[in-house]
Motif scaffolding. Sequence first.
Motif, short mmCIF file in Angstrom:
data_model
loop_
_atom_site.label_atom_id
_atom_site.label_comp_id
_atom_site.label_asym_id
_atom_site.label_seq_id
_atom_site.Cartn_x
_atom_site.Cartn_y
_atom_site.Cartn_z
N ASN A 162 0.84 -1.20 0.00
CA ASN A 162 0.00 0.00 0.00
C ASN A 162 0.88 1.25 0.00
OD1 ASN A 162 -2.08 1.80 0.07
ND2 ASN A 162 -2.85 1.21 2.08
N GLU A 163 1.18 1.72 -1.21
CA GLU A 163 1.97 2.93 -1.37
C GLU A 163 1.28 3.93 -2.28
OE1 GLU A 163 5.87 1.75 -2.58
OE2 GLU A 163 6.26 0.59 -0.75
N GLY A 164 -0.02 3.77 -2.46
CA GLY A 164 -0.78 4.72 -3.27
C GLY A 164 -0.36 4.76 -4.72
N GLU A 165 -0.15 3.60 -5.32
CA GLU A 165 0.31 3.53 -6.71
C GLU A 165 -0.84 3.59 -7.70
OE1 GLU A 165 3.51 0.42 -7.15
OE2 GLU A 165 2.86 0.02 -5.10
N ARG A 166 -0.51 3.91 -8.94
CA ARG A 166 -1.50 3.92 -10.00
C ARG A 166 -1.88 2.48 -10.36
NH1 ARG A 166 0.07 5.51 -16.06
NH2 ARG A 166 0.94 3.41 -15.84
N ASP B 106 -14.36 1.45 -19.78
CA ASP B 106 -13.11 1.86 -20.42
C ASP B 106 -12.03 0.80 -20.19
OD1 ASP B 106 -14.31 4.24 -21.09
OD2 ASP B 106 -13.37 5.40 -19.48
N SER B 107 -11.13 0.67 -21.18
CA SER B 107 -9.97 -0.19 -21.00
C SER B 107 -8.73 0.55 -21.48
CB SER B 107 -10.13 -1.50 -21.78
OG SER B 107 -9.06 -2.37 -21.54
N PRO B 108 -7.86 0.95 -20.53
CA PRO B 108 -7.98 0.61 -19.11
C PRO B 108 -8.79 1.65 -18.33
CG PRO B 108 -5.89 1.71 -19.45
CD PRO B 108 -6.55 1.61 -20.81
N ILE B 109 -9.30 1.22 -17.19
CA ILE B 109 -9.76 2.16 -16.17
C ILE B 109 -8.50 2.65 -15.45
CG2 ILE B 109 -11.12 2.48 -14.07
CD1 ILE B 109 -12.82 0.09 -14.96
N ILE B 110 -8.36 3.96 -15.32
CA ILE B 110 -7.18 4.52 -14.67
C ILE B 110 -7.55 4.96 -13.26
CG2 ILE B 110 -5.39 6.30 -14.77
CD1 ILE B 110 -5.89 6.42 -17.80
N ILE B 111 -6.91 4.35 -12.27
CA ILE B 111 -7.11 4.71 -10.87
C ILE B 111 -5.80 5.34 -10.38
CG2 ILE B 111 -7.69 3.87 -8.57
CD1 ILE B 111 -9.05 1.48 -9.91
N PRO B 112 -5.78 6.64 -10.12
CA PRO B 112 -4.52 7.33 -9.81
C PRO B 112 -3.80 6.80 -8.58
CG PRO B 112 -6.24 8.91 -10.35
CD PRO B 112 -6.91 7.58 -10.21
N GLU B 113 -4.55 6.46 -7.52
CA GLU B 113 -3.94 5.94 -6.29
C GLU B 113 -4.75 4.76 -5.78
OE1 GLU B 113 -1.89 9.37 -3.74
OE2 GLU B 113 -4.03 9.74 -4.04
N GLN B 114 -4.05 3.71 -5.42
CA GLN B 114 -4.73 2.50 -4.98
C GLN B 114 -3.74 1.58 -4.29
OE1 GLN B 114 -7.35 1.23 -4.24
NE2 GLN B 114 -7.78 -0.78 -5.03
N LEU C 9 -12.56 -14.70 -16.52
CA LEU C 9 -11.58 -13.68 -16.16
C LEU C 9 -11.90 -12.46 -17.02
CD1 LEU C 9 -8.99 -12.62 -14.85
CD2 LEU C 9 -7.68 -13.81 -16.63
N ILE C 10 -12.38 -11.39 -16.37
CA ILE C 10 -12.88 -10.24 -17.10
C ILE C 10 -11.89 -9.08 -17.08
CG2 ILE C 10 -14.82 -8.63 -17.34
CD1 ILE C 10 -16.48 -10.66 -15.71
N PHE C 11 -11.24 -8.87 -15.91
CA PHE C 11 -10.32 -7.75 -15.76
C PHE C 11 -9.00 -8.22 -15.18
CE2 PHE C 11 -14.62 -5.96 -14.94
CZ PHE C 11 -14.73 -5.16 -16.06
N ILE C 12 -7.91 -7.63 -15.68
CA ILE C 12 -6.58 -7.81 -15.11
C ILE C 12 -6.02 -6.42 -14.81
CG2 ILE C 12 -4.19 -8.49 -15.56
CD1 ILE C 12 -5.22 -10.80 -17.20
N SER C 13 -5.47 -6.25 -13.62
CA SER C 13 -4.89 -4.96 -13.25
C SER C 13 -3.37 -5.01 -13.31
CB SER C 13 -5.33 -4.56 -11.83
OG SER C 13 -6.69 -4.18 -11.82
N SER C 14 -2.78 -3.87 -13.67
CA SER C 14 -1.32 -3.72 -13.59
C SER C 14 -1.02 -2.50 -12.74
CB SER C 14 -0.72 -3.56 -14.99
OG SER C 14 -1.24 -2.40 -15.65
N PHE C 15 0.15 -2.54 -12.08
CA PHE C 15 0.52 -1.49 -11.13
C PHE C 15 1.88 -0.91 -11.47
CE2 PHE C 15 -2.59 -4.13 -9.09
CZ PHE C 15 -3.37 -3.25 -8.35
#
Length: 254
Positions: free
Chosen positions: A128-132, A149-157, A172-178
């Motif tokens: 937990n370092e508030g990464e995109r 949208d692809s990708p959904i952009i989450i600024p901090e998470q 498997l619908i979504f894959i997240s990258s950090f």
Amino acid sequence: MTEQLNILVWNEGVHEALNDPPHIDEIYPDGIHGAIAAGLRSHYPDADISTATLATNNEHGLDEETLARTDVLLWWGHKAHDQVSDAVVERIQRQVLGGMGLIVLHSGHFAKIFTKLLGTSCSLDWRNEGERELVWTVKPSHPIAEGVDSPIIIPEQEMYGELFDIPDPDDLIFISSFTGGEVFRSGVTFTRGKGRIFYFSPGDQEYPVYHHPQIQRVIANGVRWAAQPDLDRAAPSVSNRSRGWFELSDQSAL
């Protein structure tokens, strides 16, 4: 279908009660459950959408009568998984097996009901370092991905990474990258009995993720997919059929 839906948003509510983190009341003044419910109301204005927490009367607000009329239960938990009554967990399991939809969010991966239904530890890597976070759609044909949208952009998470100890999902619908390079299966579905289950990971108490319009859309799509309001909610059961119901000698039946 939307005007007939009964949706219950459950949040343990412990972070809000403890003011942990100290700015949670600024991010979620109505609680995490309130933000999730508000997002759903914007998509389903005619649905019956209610909320409950660990401190709600009648067994965390999850008594038999309430669950019996619930089409979809949304679950957010983190600090108090062990405080959820085992009897309540068994009750939810019966309802899911009978056809109630279940949407498990973020740290709910360790919820008793989720691990019970999936049969694995559901553990994962985290930081937990508030990464995109970038949420990539990998099955655009699925109803939960509609209009997303692809990708959904989450600024901090908070970062969730593999290995995610779950059974192979139905979808498997979504894959997240950090930012740190990790990837995570952030949107997956399962079927247990007659019930449909959707796990979606974005959404932490420290960040305003549940106010994100695209995250709200995914959750609303998940509700629509998981809901089966016209289904006979009797859970699957074992029956004993004698040979008399079907005679092998009846060649006309072959």
